[in-house]
Scaffold this motif. Structure first.
Motif, mmCIF file in Angstrom:
data_model
loop_
_atom_site.group_PDB
_atom_site.id
_atom_site.type_symbol
_atom_site.label_atom_id
_atom_site.label_comp_id
_atom_site.label_asym_id
_atom_site.label_seq_id
_atom_site.Cartn_x
_atom_site.Cartn_y
_atom_site.Cartn_z
ATOM 1 N N LEU A 112 0.830 -1.206 0.000
ATOM 2 C CA LEU A 112 0.000 0.000 0.000
ATOM 3 C C LEU A 112 0.863 1.255 0.000
ATOM 4 O O LEU A 112 0.553 2.229 -0.700
ATOM 5 C CB LEU A 112 -0.931 0.001 1.216
ATOM 6 C CG LEU A 112 -2.056 -1.032 1.209
ATOM 7 C CD1 LEU A 112 -2.811 -0.993 2.529
ATOM 8 C CD2 LEU A 112 -3.013 -0.783 0.045
ATOM 9 N N ILE A 113 1.954 1.241 0.767
ATOM 10 C CA ILE A 113 2.838 2.405 0.819
ATOM 11 C C ILE A 113 3.439 2.689 -0.550
ATOM 12 O O ILE A 113 3.478 3.833 -1.013
ATOM 13 C CB ILE A 113 3.943 2.187 1.870
ATOM 14 C CG1 ILE A 113 3.355 2.219 3.281
ATOM 15 C CG2 ILE A 113 5.035 3.255 1.741
ATOM 16 C CD1 ILE A 113 4.322 1.780 4.352
ATOM 17 N N GLY A 114 3.900 1.633 -1.230
ATOM 18 C CA GLY A 114 4.460 1.829 -2.560
ATOM 19 C C GLY A 114 3.445 2.389 -3.541
ATOM 20 O O GLY A 114 3.764 3.265 -4.361
ATOM 21 N N LEU A 115 2.209 1.905 -3.454
ATOM 22 C CA LEU A 115 1.158 2.397 -4.336
ATOM 23 C C LEU A 115 0.799 3.836 -3.997
ATOM 24 O O LEU A 115 0.622 4.678 -4.903
ATOM 25 C CB LEU A 115 -0.068 1.491 -4.215
ATOM 26 C CG LEU A 115 -1.213 1.715 -5.207
ATOM 27 C CD1 LEU A 115 -0.719 1.630 -6.643
ATOM 28 C CD2 LEU A 115 -2.327 0.702 -4.956
ATOM 29 N N GLU A 116 0.686 4.150 -2.698
ATOM 30 C CA GLU A 116 0.406 5.531 -2.273
ATOM 31 C C GLU A 116 1.443 6.497 -2.831
ATOM 32 O O GLU A 116 1.110 7.575 -3.347
ATOM 33 C CB GLU A 116 0.418 5.621 -0.748
ATOM 34 C CG GLU A 116 -0.722 4.945 -0.039
ATOM 35 C CD GLU A 116 -0.437 4.799 1.453
ATOM 36 O OE1 GLU A 116 0.554 5.392 1.928
ATOM 37 O OE2 GLU A 116 -1.191 4.087 2.133
ATOM 38 N N GLN A 117 2.709 6.142 -2.689
ATOM 39 C CA GLN A 117 3.789 7.028 -3.116
ATOM 40 C C GLN A 117 3.745 7.272 -4.613
ATOM 41 O O GLN A 117 3.941 8.403 -5.075
ATOM 42 C CB GLN A 117 5.140 6.447 -2.694
ATOM 43 C CG GLN A 117 5.363 6.446 -1.193
ATOM 44 C CD GLN A 117 6.642 5.758 -0.790
ATOM 45 O OE1 GLN A 117 7.247 5.007 -1.566
ATOM 46 N NE2 GLN A 117 7.077 5.985 0.443
ATOM 47 N N ALA A 118 3.485 6.230 -5.379
ATOM 48 C CA ALA A 118 3.415 6.388 -6.836
ATOM 49 C C ALA A 118 2.264 7.304 -7.234
ATOM 50 O O ALA A 118 2.416 8.192 -8.092
ATOM 51 C CB ALA A 118 3.261 5.020 -7.494
ATOM 52 N N ILE A 119 1.100 7.117 -6.604
ATOM 53 C CA ILE A 119 -0.057 7.962 -6.926
ATOM 54 C C ILE A 119 0.191 9.402 -6.496
ATOM 55 O O ILE A 119 -0.128 10.352 -7.229
ATOM 56 C CB ILE A 119 -1.325 7.399 -6.264
ATOM 57 C CG1 ILE A 119 -1.653 6.019 -6.825
ATOM 58 C CG2 ILE A 119 -2.504 8.356 -6.470
ATOM 59 C CD1 ILE A 119 -2.754 5.294 -6.069
ATOM 60 N N SER A 120 0.779 9.580 -5.308
ATOM 61 C CA SER A 120 1.035 10.935 -4.801
ATOM 62 C C SER A 120 1.995 11.698 -5.711
ATOM 63 O O SER A 120 1.876 12.922 -5.857
ATOM 64 C CB SER A 120 1.593 10.868 -3.378
ATOM 65 O OG SER A 120 0.656 10.309 -2.496
#
Length: 392
Positions: free
Chosen positions: A184-192
């Protein structure tokens, strides 16, 4: 570094405030307290130190790594608080759990994070904010966002905005997928970062495809007014994602009714801390700063770590960041400078003036007459008692 030289230094990431900066700090703190109390929030005062295990509750890996940790004499791991929300949640869960709901609480206090100092980032800074506990409705979310808007207005800036997202929308899209916290953290960072290439790479790594992948790739572009909610509905058939959009639409509608729409941007790419936030999440920005001044959101699972489950939503503002753009209060000197005189009339004059709320300074340098007048004028004094005849 030699010990004598070390005594003269501040630790990295800390600062001193004095003069006009200290005045601006105090004025902003007072203005925010007044604002919070107008909305019915009551103050809580919380310990600076807590158990490491307590203050780490639901902390992101980054925040967990930034805690200042030490041990008490019994060998128990302690830490300086890195934010104020977890201490409030502990207070509610252990002490205030049986109070009538909703609870409206506000706080002000220093927090500490071992972060790399940079613009807008310090290792010691002041958080002021509110927590609304015991209400899960769109009305509760709208109230907290409205108070955040008013907090930004307190800064005296003309241009500001809240970027408002809905974490439950992407959670609805991902519903049923076995993703770890690191995933989830990796996905959050990419979207942000709004990087399409990075988002595609992370989606491939997580083996997310089809409708879910298309919806996630669209998130960075779903930023604007209420029309983006219609666009978002077309991206997924997930019932939970649609319920999240219905909730967000109602929050927007309520804020628009109260005249806040011009300062509000809906941003479905606002997906930070999906493991922590359970609904809306938002950041507050002002013109002239490249980073947010305040942030907040809904966190319905936090208080349950300490006591009965309670829905909650809130926000926190960094006072030091706010001071970078806040309109400073007008410089003010003493209202009255009086002689350091032993005559009862002079001393009574100073006492009465202070009782009336005036700022009164006593001359302590032995000056009188023109020397006193000149010195007092240099300090911006409005009135001066420069002589006493010993009779009045």
């Amino acid at each position: 570094m030699a010990s004598n030289e070390l005594r003269r230094q501040r630790p990295l990431g800390l600062t001193d405030l004095f003069g006009a900066q200290a005045v601006a700090y105090a004025a902003l703190e007072c203005n925010l307290i007044e604002q919070f109390e107008r909305w019915g929030y009551g103050r809580v005062v919380l310990p600076t130190i807590g158990y490491d295990e307590t203050l780490s509750t639901q902390a992101s890996p980054q925040l967990h790594a930034q805690l200042y940790r030490f041990f008490d004499r019994d060998g128990r791991a302690l830490a300086l608080r890195p934010d104020m929300t977890v201490p409030v949640a502990r207070l509610v869960g252990t002490t205030l759990y049986d109070r009538p709901l909703p609870l409206r609480l506000y706080y002000t206090g220093k927090v500490f994070r071992y972060a790399q100092p940079q613009a807008g980032q310090r290792r010691e800074f002041t958080q002021m904010g509110i927590e609304l506990v015991g209400a899960a409705s769109p009305e509760a979310d709208a109230e907290v966002v409205a108070v955040a808007m008013e907090a930004l207005r307190t800064l005296g800036v003309e241009t500001f905005q809240i970027n408002l997202g809905q974490v439950d929308f992407i959670k609805g899209i991902l519903n049923g997928m076995a993703l770890s916290a690191d995933d989830l953290i990796g996905l959050e960072q990419a979207i942000s970062r709004k990087s399409r290439g990075e988002i595609e790479r992370v989606l491939r790594q997580l083996e997310i495809g089809g409708e879910a992948a298309e919806a996630i790739q669209a998130l960075p572009g779903l930023c604007g007014d209420a029309s983006i909610i219609t666009q978002a509905r077309q991206l997924t058939i997930s019932p939970s994602a649609h319920r999240a959009l219905d909730h967000l639409a109602r929050v927007y509608e309520l804020l628009a009714l109260d005249g806040y729409a011009e300062h509000l941007i809906l941003d479905l790419g606002e997906v930070r801390s999906m493991d922590y936030y359970t609904g809306i999440s938002f950041h507050g920005y002002v013109e002239g700063l490249g980073f947010h001044v305040l942030s907040g959101g809904r966190y319905d699972r936090l208080i349950g770590h300490f006591g009965p489950d309670r829905p909650a939503v809130g926000f926190a503002m960094s006072i030091e960041r706010a001071l970078l753009v806040a309109q400073p209060p007008a410089a003010r000197g003493p209202d009255l400078v009086v002689l350091a005189c032993q005559h009862p009339a002079c001393r009574r004059l100073a006492a009465v003036a202070r009782e009336l709320g005036l700022r009164v300074e006593t001359e302590l340098g032995g000056r009188s007459g023109q020397a006193l007048i000149k010195a007092a004028q240099a300090r911006g004094a409005a009135r001066i008692v420069s002589a006493c005849d010993g009779e009045r």
